[in-house]
Design an enzyme around this catalytic site. Structure first.
Site, PDB file in Angstrom:
ATOM      1  N   PHE A  61      -9.577   1.138   2.404  1.00  0.00           N
ATOM      2  CA  PHE A  61      -8.863  -0.133   2.575  1.00  0.00           C
ATOM      3  C   PHE A  61      -9.436  -1.007   3.679  1.00  0.00           C
ATOM      4  CE2 PHE A  61      -5.578   3.189   1.528  1.00  0.00           C
ATOM      5  CZ  PHE A  61      -5.580   2.959   0.165  1.00  0.00           C
ATOM      6  N   GLU A  85      -8.571  -5.982  -4.362  1.00  0.00           N
ATOM      7  CA  GLU A  85      -7.749  -6.667  -3.383  1.00  0.00           C
ATOM      8  C   GLU A  85      -6.760  -7.652  -3.971  1.00  0.00           C
ATOM      9  OE1 GLU A  85     -10.312  -6.871   0.486  1.00  0.00           O
ATOM     10  OE2 GLU A  85     -11.639  -6.718  -1.229  1.00  0.00           O
TER      11      GLU A  85
END
Lengths: 725, 204, 330
Positions: free
Chosen positions: A246, A670
């Site tokens: 992430f 994303e």
């Protein structure tokens, strides 16, 4: 359910759902992550972090600790090997936190001050806890607010201008019949990958070998080569399975500490971060405050779009969470001004975290648009359609494929948006007030130079080698499908090997650019190999290998506004007497290019939307003003969504092809989070009539917004009524 | 008066996946660390080491527990099952198969804990245990069916940061339905009403 | 974590003997809190006495319709027990609202009552905390205290007790039975936790070295219609920011019997006796519930950032009692 999906399916493997190549290993526990690969003679390192927020280390009392059972070494600024931190890597200069133990300064709470190495992890932990570090403290400043005297405007963000100006914002605002001028806030957020950072380093025949958990083994190898002044050929980094990234799994103190200790002790050393340490040394998403000013004609046509964001950086290093950039490609407005400013504080340096900039930026702007829609009396989707640009609103560049309107239409149809009563605070289900909301999402599409090699093996199978990373995205599987189609074979004949820096230069798993960048390289190499095989002849014993490098094709790509898009919908229930907010359903419809693997792609999009839910309702790291350190730096103190918070979330996509794009793959890592929190916040308004402009929407905030205690019994609807907005 | 000092290490025999292991342990060592560091059973994951994430879930005497808060020395005499002991040879357990088919994971790090927890959820439900999602907990009200809401509540001790919850719940639903079908094999039509849409896409 | 000795107790008297009222010795039951605190360095015992083999894992019915719950009964077994579910449903709900399935399997009744606060300053050795290090100060008072106490706190400590189970037990007049080397004793749960005052580190009335052996619930017909409602910042697997155990018996529109206990508002589960007094014998109306909650919360002294808890508890009392009354009327 997936009628909209079919159009993207192509013959062959791409476009067909495929379970993960490594799935069986993951469900049986056979998949080994970085901290789980056995090494003979392994020693264990445990980091010691500063407990003060500013000052310097006066003394590290190593004596008593070195006498403890099993302790091998204590590294600190007085004895650690020197590393080189004055370099510019492929993504810029390093976060100074990787310059481990190079001086006595303490720039923030949680700064690494020592590494204790011992025979076992229990011994290392006990010794690290026993280690006395004495500090000279100085006053610290950790209070973030936009009026901070030190606030400044950075020049650029990752090579792009930080400030965008078009037309005269103030004049257009003054000329607008309807104006929204509001401030929004998002807190400090942390990646909190389930797998804590772990690295084992050892010297093997003059090479530094690191088994690591990262999102780009080549990138980390390059950084370590810089830091330890080694040839890149003398560093090898591998990262077979990664338990989430992430944005926080680049070069970090764990690899540097392990490499230092392996150098000093001449044996393999493993450093694993604790959950608590992760809060200080692996980066985080900056808190933001954002002022959004929208000016519109009565019908909602935008005359002015102003977005001024503030974020935090450390006093050591500039990192920009570019929140104000979200609207630059989204909405046509006669005047546009967007800029992100920074407040440097005595805190760790933030870093990239899933949709950096877009995640907090979309929350502010997409909520503001909802407020504008309310003021204009226009449906939120109609408002967005009305402001759909023909070319890049700021850049003036043509768009690549832009199928946002199709996302609205498909989403509205499936969410039954047309039946929605726009009035807030009017729907009740038992103790719950119910509402729906929507928001738009976008994320840029990019690719970076990457190399790949594809080998035809004598047994008729193929091996792909590429320094890609599968951090849970499904990249290994997607690349297998892409290679299989390019080679015109079934996926079971293709073996994709990834995450070994020896495989050559490649982009990392980041910026939603992984599969596009890697897929492109694999495609080129596989096509070339197929052509060579078509010429006939037997495959030699060592195999036949074709290599690719996408540098040239990427450089030749025409300049365009390339983005993926989405429409996010949410239904929430709010009990204004207890402050509880529950998301009942979410739907995301995306236009995200060619979908390689519908099964894993859906997981990624739903995962991003789950992050958006979590951002809307739960996530927030809290800093203690007095100490300058985190309070509750663990998973009980930092909540992210648990099973019970997450309803059935649906993600799907519309046809999205770009004839001028040779691979057609966009990115999906994303975009799922972008706009999701805004859709939820807009739904909370629709349910209660109260605008929540600060995340997360916690029970205490809902209660405080509802004002006085609820009227007894079931008549509490007025508490959330529009008059309280 | 302080008691006499006691040893800080012991030799213990742990029964893991049906196999006995006798080894000396530092009393500080958790079951999680013994599994991972000493028995090379690294399928059990360390996500927080504080009982706050569930990644280290194993079955102890058939019941799920977080192995990070279980001292190894105190686990002597218990039957421990880890993710490595769930499949029967090469044949995946239906819960594992459902996770695989329905993509009930992404990075995979929470997955062994999710699967061990799901196994226990099915058992706990079969034993008639209510949950915090159960409206009426009185025994007269009977066992609530394993609805998605019940599954979510019962699985909430297993965090997943990738956000795979939706697929995990589907996987547990499918495994629960398979369980139901198996226990009522002669019931007509014993329907797999779950995620036809998701499984259809999976061609392993 | 420092090194420690480990001993398994064969029975209650063996456990007491092994413990010997020694400062450095701790009883180990489920370990879900103790082991965590040992890792954090808050607890640094020299030895542990494991209670796993003690025969205290049974739930027995007492004469008249009460229950005697052994101290090492797991939270899961307590929640699943048919007589608990039938006679004290709020207790089952409270237990199930706590922690996770894994932790409930490990945790025990005795351990639950003795668990420590989850105040983040308490578990961070680098910060002052009067409960952990008497005299060092309270960082929460002027720091992060959104989830701290509004009732019964002091300037020395504003931490809350994290138990859900204890809230329901308090509502139902549970009595804690214990053994010491000098013989058995018992103390009502209402008196089990000491006032905070200037000694927040002294938490319970248990004599040194005492071992909780059971918790007894007296018969309480009112408890058959009871409910536990917990509000938290996540839908599950989170500590309460406010919770309520309530039982209500309405006859002819008037409150015949009522039990109310608050969670996450004080250093102990908070029996709302003022509210109960205000309600008993009066009308069973929403206005009366609100007035009763106000009577209880009149003593609240919220900190700058936790005033919402006053609103929350008042609303919970009204909502849950209204629900219970409606259900009774059905």
């Amino acid at each position: 359910m997936t009628t909209a999906t079919r159009g993207t399916a192509a013959p062959g493997a791409v476009g067909t759902g495929h379970t993960r190549i490594e799935g069986r290993d993951k469900v049986t526990g056979a998949a080994r992550y970085a901290g789980e690969i056995p090494f003979g003679d392994l020693a264990h390192g445990w980091l010691v972090l500063s407990t003060v927020a500013r000052g310097r280390v006066v003394a590290v009392e190593t004596g008593p600790v070195l006498g403890m059972p099993g302790v091998l070494a204590v590294l600190h600024h007085g004895n650690a090997p020197r590393v080189e931190t004055q370099y510019v890597g492929s993504l810029g200069p390093p976060d100074p936190v990787v310059g481990l133990f190079q001086h006595d300064r303490v720039p923030y709470a949680g700064w690494p001050v020592a590494l204790v190495v011992a025979e076992t992890s229990e011994q290392a932990r006990e010794a690290a806890e026993a280690l006395q570090v004495r500090y000279e403290t100085e006053p610290h400043d950790v209070g973030f607010h936009p009026e901070h005297a030190a606030a400044y405007t950075p020049e650029s963000v990752m090579g792009q201008p930080n400030e965008a100006v078009k037309g005269d914002l103030e004049a257009e605002l003054a000329a607008s019949a309807v104006v929204v001028d509001e401030r929004y806030g998002t807190p400090e957020e942390h990646h909190n990958t389930m797998e804590p950072h772990a690295a084992t380093a050892r010297w093997d025949g003059g090479r530094l070998e690191v088994v690591d958990s990262n999102q780009g083994s080549r990138w980390v190898a390059e950084e370590l080569a810089h830091l330890f002044s080694l040839d890149l050929a003398s560093v090898r980094v591998r990262s077979e399975h990664v338990g989430g990234a992430f944005g926080c799994k680049g070069v970090r103190p764990h690899q540097v500490g392990a490499a230092m200790a392996a150098t000093v002790l001449d044996r393999p050393v493993r450093v694993v971060l604790t959950r608590r340490q992760m809060f200080s040394v692996v980066g985080y998403r900056s808190p933001t405050t954002q002022r959004v000013r929208l000016g519109a004609d009565p019908d909602g046509r935008l005359r002015a779009l102003g977005h001024e964001a503030h974020g935090v950086t450390s006093k050591l290093f500039e990192f920009v969470e570019p929140s104000a950039g979200f609207g630059r490609s989204m909405y046509a407005a006669d005047a546009h001004h967007s800029v992100t400013r920074l407040v440097p504080l005595d805190v760790p340096t933030p870093t990239w975290m899933r949709a950096p900039g877009e995640a907090p930026g979309s929350f502010a702007l997409e909520c503001a648009l909802d407020e504008l829609a309310e003021k204009c009396g226009v449906d939120p989707i109609a408002l967005r359609e009305r402001n759909e640009p023909a070319v890049g609103p700021v850049s003036g560049l043509p768009f690549g494929s832009r199928n946002l309107l199709a996302c609205y239409r498909e989403g509205a149809r499936r969410f039954s948006w047309a039946d929605r009563d726009p009035r807030p605070g009017t729907r009740r289900d038992g103790r719950w007030l119910v509402g729906t909301g929507m928001a738009a999402s976008t994320f840029f599409v990019g690719a970076a130079p990457t190399t790949a090699a594809v080998t035809a093996e004598p047994d008729g199978t193929f091996t792909v080698r590429i320094t890609a990373a599968d951090v849970g995205t499904g990249a290994r599987t997607a690349l297998t499908q892409i290679a299989a189609d390019a080679l015109e074979v079934t996926p079971d004949r293709v073996r994709v090997r990834i995450a070994d820096s020896d495989f050559g230069q490649a982009w990392l798993a980041g910026g939603s650019m992984g599969t596009r960048s890697w897929g492109w390289a694999v495609l080129l190499a596989a096509r070339e190999l197929r052509e060579r095989l078509a010429l006939g002849g037997a495959v030699p014993e060592e195999g036949l290998t074709a290599r690719s490098d996408t540098s040239d094709v990427l450089a030749a790509l025409a300049q365009k506004e390339r983005h993926s898009y989405g429409a996010q919908f949410a239904e929430v229930a709010v009990d204004v007497t207890t402050g509880e907010v529950r998301v009942r359903r979410m739907l995301g419809i995306f236009a995200a290019g060619r979908i390689v693997n519908p099964l894993t792609a859906r997981s990624q999009l739903v995962g991003g939307m789950t992050w958006g839910l979590s951002m809307a309702l739960h996530e927030e790291a809290v800093r203690d003003a007095a100490s300058g350190a985190h309070v509750g730096a663990d998973l009980a103190g930092y909540h992210f969504a648990a099973h019970a918070d997450v309803p059935r979330i649906e993600a799907d996509w519309v046809e999205d092809t770009d004839d001028e794009d040779p691979v057609g793959i966009k990115g999906i890592g994303e975009i799922g989070i972008v706009g999701a929190a805004a859709a939820i916040a807009n739904a909370v308004w629709h349910a209660t009539g109260v605008r929540h402009r600060t995340l997360p929407i916690r029970p205490d905030r809902v209660l405080d917004a509802a004002g006085a205690p609820g009227t007894p019994g079931a008549g509490a609807a007025a508490d959330g009524g529009p008059d309280r907005a | 008066m302080a008691p006499a000092p006691t040893a800080t290490h012991s030799v213990v025999t742990l029964t893991v996946n049906g196999e006995k292991h006798t080894l000396p342990v530092d009393h500080r060592t958790t079951l999680l660390d013994v599994l991972r560091e000493r028995l090379d059973l690294t399928g059990t994951k360390k996500g927080c080491d504080q009982g706050q994430c569930g990644a280290c879930t194993v079955l102890v005497d058939g019941r799920r527990a977080v192995s990070c808060l279980q001292l190894a020395v105190a686990a002597e005499g218990r039957e421990i099952t880890t993710i490595e002991g769930v499949a029967e040879g090469d044949r995946l357990h239906p819960v594992q198969q459902a996770f695989l088919d329905l993509d009930g994971f992404q990075c995979g790090y929470c997955t062994p804990g999710q699967i061990c927890s799901a196994l226990a959820v099915l058992d706990e439900h079969a034993a008639g245990w209510p949950s915090a999602a159960t409206d009426d907990v009185r025994p007269e009200a009977g066992v609530p069916p394993l609805t998605p809401e019940e599954i979510r509540e019962r699985m909430s001790g297993n965090l997943c940061r990738c956000g795979a919850y939706v697929s995990i719940v589907r996987a547990v639903e499918r495994a629960a339905a398979a369980d139901r079908d198996a226990s009522a094999a002669d019931a007509p039509g014993g329907g797999d009403d779950i995620p036809a849409d998701a499984s259809k896409e999976a061609v392993a | 974590m420092r090194e420690f000795g480990y001993l398994r107790a064969p029975d209650v008297s063996g456990a007491l003997a092994l413990h010997g009222a020694d400062d450095g010795t701790r009883f180990l039951a489920g370990g879900t809190n103790l082991v965590d605190l040992m890792k954090a360095g808050v607890e640094r015992p020299e030895r542990l006495v494991d209670l796993a083999e003690l025969p205290l894992d049974r739930i027995e019915e007492t004469a008249g319709g009460g229950l005697r719950i052994g101290a090492t009964v797991s939270n899961s077994d307590l929640a699943a027990h048919p007589e608990v579910r039938r006679r004290y449903p709020a207790l089952t709900q409270a237990v199930l609202a706590g922690a996770s399935g894994q932790l409930r399997n490990m945790a025990t009744v005795g351990g639950n009552l003795l668990q420590r606060t989850r105040c983040a300053y308490f578990t961070d050795l680098a910060r002052p905390c009067n409960k952990r290090t008497p005299g060092s100060g309270c960082a929460a008072l002027r720091g992060e205290h959104r989830n701290h106490a509004i009732l019964g706190a002091s300037e020395h400590c504003v931490a809350v007790h994290p138990s859900d189970m204890g809230v329901a037990l308090t509502a139902f007049d549970a009595v804690v039975a214990y053994e010491t080397l000098d013989g058995p004793g018992e103390v009502p749960l209402a008196d089990f936790y000491l006032p905070v005052g200037d000694t927040p580190h002294a938490e319970t009335a248990l004599p040194a070295g005492a071992l909780i052996t059971a918790v007894t619930l007296p018969p309480a017909p009112v408890a058959a219609r009871s409910r536990y409602r917990k509000v938290r910042e996540r839908a599950s697997y989170a500590f309460a920011i406010g919770s309520l155990a309530a039982a209500l018996d309405v006859r002819d529109g008037r409150v015949h019997d009522v039990r109310l206990a608050f969670g996450a508002v004080a250093s102990r589960p908070w029996r709302a006796r003022a509210a109960e007094r205000a309600l008993t014998g009066g009308p069973a109306t929403a206005e009366a519930y609100a007035a009763a909650a106000d009577a209880e919360l009149a003593a609240a002294e919220p900190l700058p950032d936790n005033g919402y808890k006053v609103t929350l508890m008042r609303n919970l009392v009204v909502a849950v009692l209204t629900e219970l009354a409606e259900e009774a009327g059905r």
